[in-house]
Design an enzyme around this catalytic site. Structure first.
Site, PDB file in Angstrom:
ATOM      1  N   LYS A 151       0.810  -1.227   0.000  1.00  0.00           N
ATOM      2  CA  LYS A 151       0.000   0.000   0.000  1.00  0.00           C
ATOM      3  C   LYS A 151       0.846   1.282   0.000  1.00  0.00           C
ATOM      4  O   LYS A 151       0.431   2.290  -0.554  1.00  0.00           O
ATOM      5  CB  LYS A 151      -0.971   0.004   1.182  1.00  0.00           C
ATOM      6  CG  LYS A 151      -2.127  -0.955   0.990  1.00  0.00           C
ATOM      7  CD  LYS A 151      -3.150  -0.828   2.099  1.00  0.00           C
ATOM      8  CE  LYS A 151      -4.241  -1.867   1.913  1.00  0.00           C
ATOM      9  NZ  LYS A 151      -5.310  -1.758   2.893  1.00  0.00           N
TER      10      LYS A 151
ATOM     11  N   ASP B 105      -9.960   2.825   1.783  1.00  0.00           N
ATOM     12  CA  ASP B 105     -10.096   2.148   3.081  1.00  0.00           C
ATOM     13  C   ASP B 105     -10.817   3.051   4.078  1.00  0.00           C
ATOM     14  O   ASP B 105     -11.749   2.639   4.760  1.00  0.00           O
ATOM     15  CB  ASP B 105      -8.713   1.771   3.638  1.00  0.00           C
ATOM     16  CG  ASP B 105      -8.108   0.584   2.901  1.00  0.00           C
ATOM     17  OD1 ASP B 105      -8.872  -0.235   2.371  1.00  0.00           O
ATOM     18  OD2 ASP B 105      -6.865   0.494   2.860  1.00  0.00           O
TER      19      ASP B 105
END
Ligand code: ATR
Length: 522
Positions: free
Chosen positions: A317, A353
């Site tokens: 990420k 997210d």
């Protein structure tokens, strides 16, 4: 030619699988080593009745060259078939009209010669594939060429070489081997097994591999890394840029394909969720998970193959950010990207997210002006704290390791408490961002029940199990609860919105993932 292996355990399942494959594949491979007591001649007859054009490969793999083994006494007998019994089976297959017999190099050149002369004698048009598999590794290119020559020298009509990829470089060796064979005018089937080998399955066919192997709809995979037939067809069209008319395929212009980049990805429910959504949205394309070890190569693949978008998961990420052309403000602030959008070759990074978490939380409670305890100090905690502040709330960081917790609290200018003091805090909500309570440790929780009663809402980002111990305790204390599934599907829906500009079918996605998780739990 795309081939689907047939290896079902029961007779009924085998016949059903053959019928299914005949509709979507160019060829089937009858894995006689994995079938229980099947009559090869009868299977060939059924397949011929189902489709006259379907090519039929018959093989009986030695267990040393197969990654799939089944238990059971009959299976054991099959796996230990003698060379003589295998030869008898191959002779039956030739007489019954199999298009190809795949015999391993390890069976010996005498056996290979024997089956070839049997075919000649009986005027059978069956062609002989001589195969070699390594279920552990990919040898050097020099060694692969030697093995290729050894197979070719037996008089093979087609040589098949399938090693196991441990790294993406292994795929390159196998692709080079295809070039080598093609330069000599030889037919070759080559690809790599394993998650790392997936890319070779896509590229080998367009490089000239005679056959590619894929999993049929709802079928069984005969080797790790196999793509579904739908994915395989779509990648072929993408690479070849030609249009096929069958209704399970899309032209390269229409297809919108998406990938998940992570390591590991085997357990991910994203492919299930996104493919369900894409189908419901009638978007021609598919979503596949790739286990990546070379991130730069994976990103080059997205650009080169015009993949429309990607999900990025652990451990990439943050690392992925340096390979992108632009990163949006929220993802930059979070220092993490979980979504890539390919806009005409330029790659844009986003983070959904925190969006998923905030959307789910806002559906249940007001955030502005309220305090929320964030349990943990990793990436998920950072996303939660960021979202709460963006929505006008105030995070309170609680973490096991003081230094990490304090650093995060300092970053967001908010309070920090060590985990031991969790019982002393009062706030509107508690959000667990740690992995404590995740399957298989489903009876663990960081917050004692006595501390939970302080919160009106308790949230867990974990979605497996569907209801963690923390949430079960919170429910028992009368708190409102919010399960990780709600956030997971919302972050996925937000990705689809970024990729397609359209609203995703959230309820369907949730139902699909929930059902899969219930199956795993039961
Ligand atoms: P992610 O990026 O998914 O949030 P992470 O960076 O590994 O994952 O962070 C996990 C968080 O869960 C950390 O804050 C970790 O606490 P430490 O900072 O003390 O390592 C917390 N965590 C994981 N297992 C834990 C456990 N058994 N008890 C308490 N905290 C735990």
């Amino acid at each position: 030619m795309i081939c689907v292996p047939v290896m079902e355990a029961t007779r009924k399942q085998t016949l059903q699988a053959i019928e299914k494959c005949a509709r979507s594949a160019d060829a089937i491979e009858l894995r006689m080593d994995l079938m229980v007591d099947e009559d090869v001649a009868q299977l060939i007859a059924v397949a011929r009745q189902t489709s006259a054009n379907l090519k039929i490969i018959v093989t009986c793999r030695r267990k040393e060259e197969s990654l799939i083994v089944r238990s059971g006494s009959i299976e054991e007998q099959k796996k230990t078939l003698t060379n003589a019994a295998k030869m008898a089976l191959f002779r039956q297959a030739a007489l019954a009209g199999a298009d190809f017999i795949d015999i391993e190099l390890a069976e010996g050149s005498r056996s290979i010669q024997e089956i070839k002369s049997f075919c000649r004698k009986h005027k059978s048009s069956t062609r002989i594939i001589v195969s070699w598999h390594d279920v552990f590794k990919t040898p050097s290119l020099v060694r692969l060429k030697e093995i290729f020559q050894a197979c070719a020298q037996t008089g093979a009509d087609i040589v098949k070489i399938v090693p196991y990829a441990r790294s993406s470089a292994d795929n390159l060796r196998v692709l080079k081997l295809i070039d080598y064979a093609r330069q000599q005018g030889r037919d070759i089937i080559a690809m790599c097994m394993g998650e790392e080998g997936k890319i070779s399955r896509v590229l080998a066919l367009s490089r000239g591999s005679y056959v590619g192997f894929a999993v049929g709809t709802g079928g069984l995979s005969s080797a790790p890394g196999q793509l579904t037939i739908r994915e395989m067809s779509q990648y072929q069209q993408l690479l070849q840029g030609h249009k096929r008319s069958s209704n399970h395929c899309y032209s390269s212009a229409e297809a919108q394909n998406f990938v998940l980049l992570g390591n590991p990805v085997r357990q991910s429910l994203s492919p299930l969720m996104h493919n369900t959504a894409l189908e419901a949205m009638r978007i021609p394309g598919s979503y596949s998970a790739f286990c990546v070890s070379d991130l730069a190569a994976a990103i080059a693949g997205i650009r080169g193959m015009n993949i429309r978008g990607a999900s990025v998961t652990i451990p990439f990420k943050t690392a992925v950010m340096e390979y992108l052309d632009e990163i949006d403000e929220d993802a930059t602030a979070l220092g993490a990207v979980n979504t890539i959008v390919n806009k005409a070759g330029r790659l844009f990074g986003y983070n959904t997210d925190w969006v998923g978490l905030m959307q789910a939380l806002k559906d249940e409670t007001d955030i502005a002006g309220k305090e929320f305890v964030v349990l943990g100090a990793g990436g998920a905690a950072r996303a939660a704290a960021y979202g709460i502040i963006k929505e006008g709330g105030r995070p309170i960081i609680v973490n096991r390791t003081r230094e990490k917790g304090q650093a995060l609290a300092k970053h967001f200018d908010c309070p920090f408490y060590p985990l031991a003091q969790i019982g002393k805090i009062k706030a509107a909500g508690l959000i667990n961002t740690t992995s404590v309570g995740m399957y298989p440790d489903i009876n663990q929780s960081l917050a004692p029940p006595s501390a939970i009663a302080h919160y009106r809402i308790v949230v867990d980002v974990i979605y497996n199990p569907l209801k963690t111990k923390l949430l079960r305790d919170a429910e028992a204390k009368g708190c409102k609860i919010l399960a990780g599934l709600e956030m997971f599907v919302r972050q996925g829906a937000a990705q689809l919105k970024l990729w397609t500009g359209r609203e995703a079918p959230l309820e369907l996605m949730k139902k699909t993932v929930r059902e899969r998780l219930l199956n795993i739990e039961s």
